[in-house]
Scaffold this active site. Structure first.
Site, PDB file in Angstrom:
ATOM      1  N   ASN A   9       2.643   5.162  32.329  1.00  0.00           N
ATOM      2  CA  ASN A   9       3.944   5.521  32.900  1.00  0.00           C
ATOM      3  C   ASN A   9       3.929   5.077  34.353  1.00  0.00           C
ATOM      4  O   ASN A   9       3.281   5.698  35.184  1.00  0.00           O
ATOM      5  CB  ASN A   9       4.141   7.041  32.789  1.00  0.00           C
ATOM      6  CG  ASN A   9       5.381   7.517  33.523  1.00  0.00           C
ATOM      7  OD1 ASN A   9       6.244   6.709  33.886  1.00  0.00           O
ATOM      8  ND2 ASN A   9       5.485   8.817  33.745  1.00  0.00           N
ATOM      9  N   LYS A  11       6.269   5.120  36.457  1.00  0.00           N
ATOM     10  CA  LYS A  11       7.180   5.908  37.302  1.00  0.00           C
ATOM     11  C   LYS A  11       8.001   4.976  38.214  1.00  0.00           C
ATOM     12  O   LYS A  11       8.346   3.880  37.798  1.00  0.00           O
ATOM     13  CB  LYS A  11       6.390   6.940  38.120  1.00  0.00           C
ATOM     14  CG  LYS A  11       5.407   7.743  37.258  1.00  0.00           C
ATOM     15  CD  LYS A  11       4.900   8.961  37.958  1.00  0.00           C
ATOM     16  CE  LYS A  11       3.768   9.568  37.164  1.00  0.00           C
ATOM     17  NZ  LYS A  11       3.508  10.937  37.473  1.00  0.00           N
ATOM     18  N   HIS A  93       9.925  14.116  30.422  1.00  0.00           N
ATOM     19  CA  HIS A  93       8.785  14.121  31.348  1.00  0.00           C
ATOM     20  C   HIS A  93       8.968  15.286  32.332  1.00  0.00           C
ATOM     21  O   HIS A  93      10.100  15.617  32.704  1.00  0.00           O
ATOM     22  CB  HIS A  93       8.723  12.783  32.094  1.00  0.00           C
ATOM     23  CG  HIS A  93       7.451  12.644  32.877  1.00  0.00           C
ATOM     24  ND1 HIS A  93       7.305  13.191  34.127  1.00  0.00           N
ATOM     25  CD2 HIS A  93       6.266  12.054  32.565  1.00  0.00           C
ATOM     26  CE1 HIS A  93       6.069  12.930  34.561  1.00  0.00           C
ATOM     27  NE2 HIS A  93       5.420  12.241  33.632  1.00  0.00           N
ATOM     28  N   GLU A  95       8.663  15.477  35.396  1.00  0.00           N
ATOM     29  CA  GLU A  95       9.435  15.142  36.603  1.00  0.00           C
ATOM     30  C   GLU A  95      10.933  15.153  36.303  1.00  0.00           C
ATOM     31  O   GLU A  95      11.749  15.503  37.155  1.00  0.00           O
ATOM     32  CB  GLU A  95       8.957  13.787  37.165  1.00  0.00           C
ATOM     33  CG  GLU A  95       7.583  13.936  37.826  1.00  0.00           C
ATOM     34  CD  GLU A  95       6.672  12.733  37.718  1.00  0.00           C
ATOM     35  OE1 GLU A  95       7.169  11.616  37.486  1.00  0.00           O
ATOM     36  OE2 GLU A  95       5.447  12.919  37.870  1.00  0.00           O
ATOM     37  N   GLU A 165       1.428  17.412  28.370  1.00  0.00           N
ATOM     38  CA  GLU A 165       1.152  17.153  29.777  1.00  0.00           C
ATOM     39  C   GLU A 165       1.291  18.447  30.582  1.00  0.00           C
ATOM     40  O   GLU A 165       2.410  18.810  30.987  1.00  0.00           O
ATOM     41  CB  GLU A 165       2.142  16.120  30.332  1.00  0.00           C
ATOM     42  CG  GLU A 165       2.058  14.776  29.658  1.00  0.00           C
ATOM     43  CD  GLU A 165       2.477  13.654  30.610  1.00  0.00           C
ATOM     44  OE1 GLU A 165       1.692  12.727  30.776  1.00  0.00           O
ATOM     45  OE2 GLU A 165       3.569  13.734  31.189  1.00  0.00           O
ATOM     46  N   GLY A 171      -0.515  14.040  38.282  1.00  0.00           N
ATOM     47  CA  GLY A 171      -0.569  13.460  39.629  1.00  0.00           C
ATOM     48  C   GLY A 171      -1.361  14.276  40.633  1.00  0.00           C
ATOM     49  O   GLY A 171      -1.264  14.046  41.834  1.00  0.00           O
ATOM     50  N   SER A 211      -3.616  13.317  35.009  1.00  0.00           N
ATOM     51  CA  SER A 211      -4.794  12.855  35.764  1.00  0.00           C
ATOM     52  C   SER A 211      -5.872  12.230  34.878  1.00  0.00           C
ATOM     53  O   SER A 211      -7.069  12.424  35.117  1.00  0.00           O
ATOM     54  CB  SER A 211      -5.350  13.995  36.616  1.00  0.00           C
ATOM     55  OG  SER A 211      -4.378  14.394  37.571  1.00  0.00           O
TER      56      SER A 211
HETATM   57  C1  PEP Z   1       2.450  11.122  33.917  1.00  0.00           C
HETATM   58  O1  PEP Z   1       3.181  10.644  34.769  1.00  0.00           O
HETATM   59  O2  PEP Z   1       2.872  11.287  32.776  1.00  0.00           O
HETATM   60  C2  PEP Z   1       1.072  11.467  34.291  1.00  0.00           C
HETATM   61  C3  PEP Z   1       0.311  12.030  33.399  1.00  0.00           C
HETATM   62  O3  PEP Z   1       0.683  11.170  35.583  1.00  0.00           O
HETATM   63  P1  PEP Z   1      -0.827  11.136  36.145  1.00  0.00           P
HETATM   64  O4  PEP Z   1      -1.671  10.405  35.129  1.00  0.00           O
HETATM   65  O5  PEP Z   1      -0.735  10.431  37.442  1.00  0.00           O
HETATM   66  O6  PEP Z   1      -1.290  12.554  36.262  1.00  0.00           O
END
Ligand code: PEP
Length: 247
Positions: A9, A11, A93, A95, A165, A171, A211
């Protein structure tokens, strides 16, 4: 047997030129991997990435709107995503849920529209730190899964991917213990069995996200219920992402 699926992803990162360069490199580095690989790029890069004609790396978007077309300034339709070569679309997601206030009802409309038009949704679910501390993790993922999939027919379910998630792990560099993530994902699969059937639940791929990096991917992929990963920050560098795919 569920084919492992690792998606990046990106972003709100990468200009068209940067996206093309990273995707080309990634395509080379992951050739021959048994893992299905996708990058979910910003809308602006999708057409250029599609024009590369990549064979191993599939394309996804990070969001879409639920209507066919119309006066929805700033939004993108499923038909537009199909037109630029997308196979997947991330929906719900964290976000989108937290910054843009998307709720389960809106996300469900998008899931239904994506499936109806022939896109494969990656439906994201996960608890906040507060919810985890209050012992609400399983309740939250069961509710988000059930509401997100409302009205999805049994015939369409196997094309849905779910990404577990935990919001506190996205992040932050702090990741969920792999055995804990496995347990939550098992609970999501049990929810699918209750909503549909055990046989269908066994066909749905459920990723872990939060992460993930080259140094921890193997722990997750060794878990029996975890079928892949949704990778944010660590997917931006083609070499790093390729080493995640080649865990
Ligand atoms: C994501 O954006 O779905 C995500 C898991 O981000 P990160 O791997 O940076 O934690």
């Amino acid at each position: 047997m569920r084919t492992p699926f690792i998606a990046g992803n990106w972003k709100m990162h990468k200009t068209v030129g940067e996206a093309v360069e990273a995707a080309r490199k990634l395509e080379e580095l992951v050739q021959g991997s048994p893992v299905e690989v996708a990058i979910c790029a910003p809308f602006t890069s999708l057409a250029a990435l599609s024009a590369l004609g990549l064979s191993k790396v599939k394309l996804g978007a990070q969001n879409m709107y639920w209507a066919d077309q119309g006066a929805f300034t700033g939004e993108i339709s499923a038909a537009m995503l199909l037109d630029v070569g997308c196979e997947y679309v991330i929906l719900g997601h964290s976000e989108r849920r937290h910054i843009f206030k998307e709720d389960d009802e809106l996300i469900n409309k998008k899931v239904l529209q994506a499936l109806q038009k022939g896109l494969k949704p990656i439906l994201c679910v996960g608890e906040t730190l507060e919810e985890r501390r209050a012992g609400q993790t399983e309740n939250v993922v069961v509710t988000q899964t059930t509401r997100g999939l409302a009205g999805v027919g049994a015939d369409k379910l196997p094309t849905v991917v779910i990404a577990y998630e935990p919001v506190w792990a996205i992040g932050t560099g702090e990741y969920c213990d792999a055995a804990d993530a496995n347990q939550v994902i098992a609970r999501i699969r049990q929810t699918l069995a209750e909503l549909y059937s055990e046989e269908l639940a066994q066909q749905v791929r459920i990723q872990y996200g939060g992460s993930v990096k080259p140094g921890n991917i193997r722990e997750f992929m060794e878990q029996p219920e975890i079928d892949g990963a949704l990778v944010g920050g660590a997917s931006l560098d083609a070499e790093g992402f390729a080493s995640i795919v080649r865990y």
